[in-house]
Design an enzyme around this catalytic site. Structure first.
Site, PDB file in Angstrom:
ATOM      1  N   TYR A 148       0.887  -1.252  -0.028  1.00 56.98           N
ATOM      2  CA  TYR A 148       0.078   0.091  -0.014  1.00 56.98           C
ATOM      3  C   TYR A 148       0.877   1.164  -0.135  1.00 56.98           C
ATOM      4  CZ  TYR A 148      -3.675  -3.275   1.175  1.00 56.98           C
ATOM      5  OH  TYR A 148      -4.556  -4.333   1.141  1.00 56.98           O
ATOM      6  N   ASP A 209      -1.450 -10.552   9.523  1.00 53.91           N
ATOM      7  CA  ASP A 209      -0.945 -12.021   9.075  1.00 53.91           C
ATOM      8  C   ASP A 209       0.622 -11.914   9.291  1.00 53.91           C
ATOM      9  OD1 ASP A 209      -2.524 -13.165   6.862  1.00 53.91           O
ATOM     10  OD2 ASP A 209      -2.608 -11.040   6.065  1.00 53.91           O
ATOM     11  N   HIS A 417       4.871  -6.671  -4.220  1.00 49.50           N
ATOM     12  CA  HIS A 417       3.285  -6.792  -4.276  1.00 49.50           C
ATOM     13  C   HIS A 417       2.433  -5.706  -3.948  1.00 49.50           C
ATOM     14  CE1 HIS A 417       2.636  -6.854   0.128  1.00 49.50           C
ATOM     15  NE2 HIS A 417       3.811  -7.348   0.108  1.00 49.50           N
ATOM     16  N   TYR A 498     -11.372  -0.977   0.366  1.00 50.89           N
ATOM     17  CA  TYR A 498     -11.357  -0.727   1.621  1.00 50.89           C
ATOM     18  C   TYR A 498      -9.963   0.060   2.107  1.00 50.89           C
ATOM     19  CZ  TYR A 498      -8.064  -3.789   3.963  1.00 50.89           C
ATOM     20  OH  TYR A 498      -6.941  -4.482   4.291  1.00 50.89           O
ATOM     21  N   ARG A 499      -8.863  -0.184   1.086  1.00 48.89           N
ATOM     22  CA  ARG A 499      -7.537   0.382   1.448  1.00 48.89           C
ATOM     23  C   ARG A 499      -7.070   0.259  -0.108  1.00 48.89           C
ATOM     24  NH1 ARG A 499      -4.170  -3.173   5.586  1.00 48.89           N
ATOM     25  NH2 ARG A 499      -2.731  -1.841   6.078  1.00 48.89           N
TER      26      ARG A 499
END
Ligand code: ADP
Length: 567
Positions: A148, A209, A417, A498-499
């Site tokens: 992100y 995670d 990623h 959501y993000r």
């Protein structure tokens, strides 16, 4: 398992040495992860632009003078210009200067300076300083928001305020009320270890995670964990916040946060089921919804695609397939059939808590429902080797933070990623539509995907991680385009994220456009009232202060319009 690093590679930092280090019990796993990443690291990141990359509208001389002024107040070590070569590091030795998983050029989204305040009053000092010079500041707690944007500022040349480096105390753990009070730099690793060290084994920390993120940053970015307290924002219990004008209030930079802790239910039992067909996701969503709402499925329900499970077990893509484009599904099936979990498309990882008779009652109910899906198989944990991904899920759902989730990042060389993260109602039709959308766009762009459906009490997140080689410009572009198309297509079908990554924040914000952009107009009104000089995180979540508004994404991350793909 190797317990030493290859020659010339430094040991990962321990929690006893650094606030962002790893607990000793995970040192061996961390060494193994670091060895793998280093072996997979083909070239090093370098920036072409001259450093430092300055904030706009300030000369180099003025900028250095402004930093010197701050150094006078905070100490010279606590306000540093970013003028040495950028190092991407890795998860446990991450940079606080830029996005280590760069999706743009490696000289985009780079900080001009990093400031490390040591107290709430020093945060106030920093905010007043930023107002004086009109310098954009971006708070981070740890800066491991990988996928992100990591620690990067939204505007190139923004100043990072690294709160975690010096504000990392656990201020309180209350064993009667089951609450704690933490500063921004407290990681899940640190909180868990402290709860254990104080002998509060009756308290459970909800962990995501990977345990190296901060409790504060994860909740603020709406992260989830995997015990029954999985919704981190819902389970926080109060904030201390420095406003953009330097006052302490409740909208701005978070300097303390209360968190509720769940009483540990004692015994627990992990379980897993596999499902054969991609389209099984539709029936599964229908089965899961009532079980989850009734909390028979007690923790966040996780249905992970076999691709991510194979990658999480540690082998790179090249061990399975060397071709270009998306890895063919028959290769994944063949690889799965050689693993202990066997051939499948989806794996459900769950956990039940409490005494045996209570667990068994729920497990029987779940079994009866899950086995209605043709081809469903129950896995017996006793048959799964200790390094199977099941045990990572088992640990995390038991509130014990782990590091091994990092293994799937290694799928490609120079692993990075990006995430497509839409939310949807918990319905079979929605699950199937989102899955088909993601897989056909991934396929069209020649990208492998790591999808997982995560079901909360009333909503379902689909998190599709898009792995890429960050040193391969073509691969980066494909990942960006794929995500851009997916956001558009999802919006057309009524789904929002959501993000999202910094680069996509404007695009996602624009999809929440109901009633002539009522939400954005409201956000802008609040932004202008609280941050009249536009210094605090300009562009975060697509909300720009007045002075930056209407500038076409402020020149960063602007992608061409996505053509519609036929599904
Ligand atoms: P993590 O702790 O998981 O590494 P980060 O520190 O990268 O997470 O934070 C994620 C995002 O949340 C940041 O980019 C920033 O926008 C926001 N954030 C983090 N900490 C704070 C804070 N203390 N105050 C305000 N916003 C924050």
């Amino acid at each position: 398992m190797p317990t030493s690093l290859e020659k010339g590679i430094a040991l990962p930092p321990l929690l006893s040495q650094s606030h962002s280090g790893v607990p000793e019990r995970l040192l061996s796993d961390s060494i193994q992860a670091k060895n793998r990443l280093w072996a997979n690291k083909k070239t090093h990141a370098k920036t072409n632009k001259e450093l430092p990359i300055l904030p706009e509208n300030i000369s180099k001389e003025e900028f250095y003078n402004a930093i010197a002024e701050l150094q006078g107040k905070l100490g010279s070590d606590n306000a540093k210009v970013v003028d040495t070569p950028l190092d991407d590091g890795w998860y446990l030795e991450h940079p606080n200067t830029h996005d280590a998983m760069h999706i743009l050029e490696d000289d985009d989204l780079v900080a001009s300076a990093v400031i490390c305040p040591g107290s709430t009053s020093e945060v106030q000092t920093v905010v007043l300083w930023a107002n004086k010079y009109r310098i954009p500041i971006y708070p981070i707690s740890i800066g491991r928001n990988f996928g992100y944007g990591g620690a990067a500022p939204r505007l190139n040349g923004g100043v990072i305020v690294d709160l975690g480096k010096r504000m990392n105390k656990i201020l309180d753990i209350n064993p009667q009320d089951c609450t704690c009070l933490v500063e921004p730099g407290v990681t899940y690793f640190a909180l868990f270890e402290e709860v254990q060290a104080r002998g509060y084994q009756h308290l459970m920390v909800d962990v995501p995670d990977l345990g190296g993120g901060s409790v504060v940053g994860n909740a603020l970015d709406r992260g989830v964990g995997y015990t029954p307290y999985g919704d981190h924002w819902a389970t926080h219990s109060g904030l201390e916040v420095v406003l953009p004008n330097g006052e302490v209030s409740n909208l701005g930079i978070v300097t303390k946060m209360g968190v509720t802790l769940m009483p540990h239910p004692g015994d627990h039992e992990g379980f897993a089921y596999t499902f054969q067909k991609e389209s099984d996701i539709a029936q599964l969503a229908e089965i899961i919804r009532p079980l989850r709402i009734a909390m028979i499925l007690e923790n966040v329900a996780q249905i992970r695609h076999v691709s991510v499970v194979l990658a999480a077990n540690g082998k790179p893509r090249s061990a399975y397939y060397k071709g270009k484009g998306q890895i063919p599904s028959d290769i994944l099936h063949e690889a799965a059939s050689k693993e202990a979990f066997g051939d499948c498309t989806w794996i459900y990882y769950g956990m039940t808590y409490g005494p045996k008779n209570i667990r068994q009652w729920k497990l029987d109910l779940v079994h009866k429902e899950f086995m209605k899906v043709p081809g469903a198989r129950q896995l017996d944990p006793k048959t799964l080797p200790r390094d199977d991904y099941f045990w990572v899920r088992d640990s995390v759902a038991n509130g014990v933070p782990d590091i091994n989730e990092i293994n799937w990042v290694n799928w490609y060389p120079n692993g990075a990623h990006l995430a497509f993260s839409p939310i949807a109602p918990v319905r079979g039709t929605d699950a199937l539509k989102l899955w088909e959308m993601a897989s056909s766009y991934g396929n069209a762009h020649g990208l492998d995907l790591f999808p997982a459906f995560l079901v909360g009490l009333r909503e379902m997140h689909l998190i599709v991680e898009i792995p890429y080689d960050r040193n391969d410009a073509e691969h980066r572009l494909a990942a960006r385009k794929c995500l851009e198309h997916l956001i558009n297509e999802a919006a057309k079908n009524g789904y929002g994220e959501y993000r999202t990554h910094l680069v996509f924040m404007d695009q996602v914000a624009n999809t929440y456009s109901w009633n002539n952009n009522a939400l954005m107009r409201f956000n802008e009104r609040i932004k202008d009232a609280l941050d009249p000089n536009g210094i605090l995180a300009p562009g975060k979540s697509g909300v720009w202060p007045a002075r930056f508004r209407g500038r076409n994404n402020a020149g960063i991350g602007k992608l061409e319009k996505a053509p519609s793909l036929k599904l």
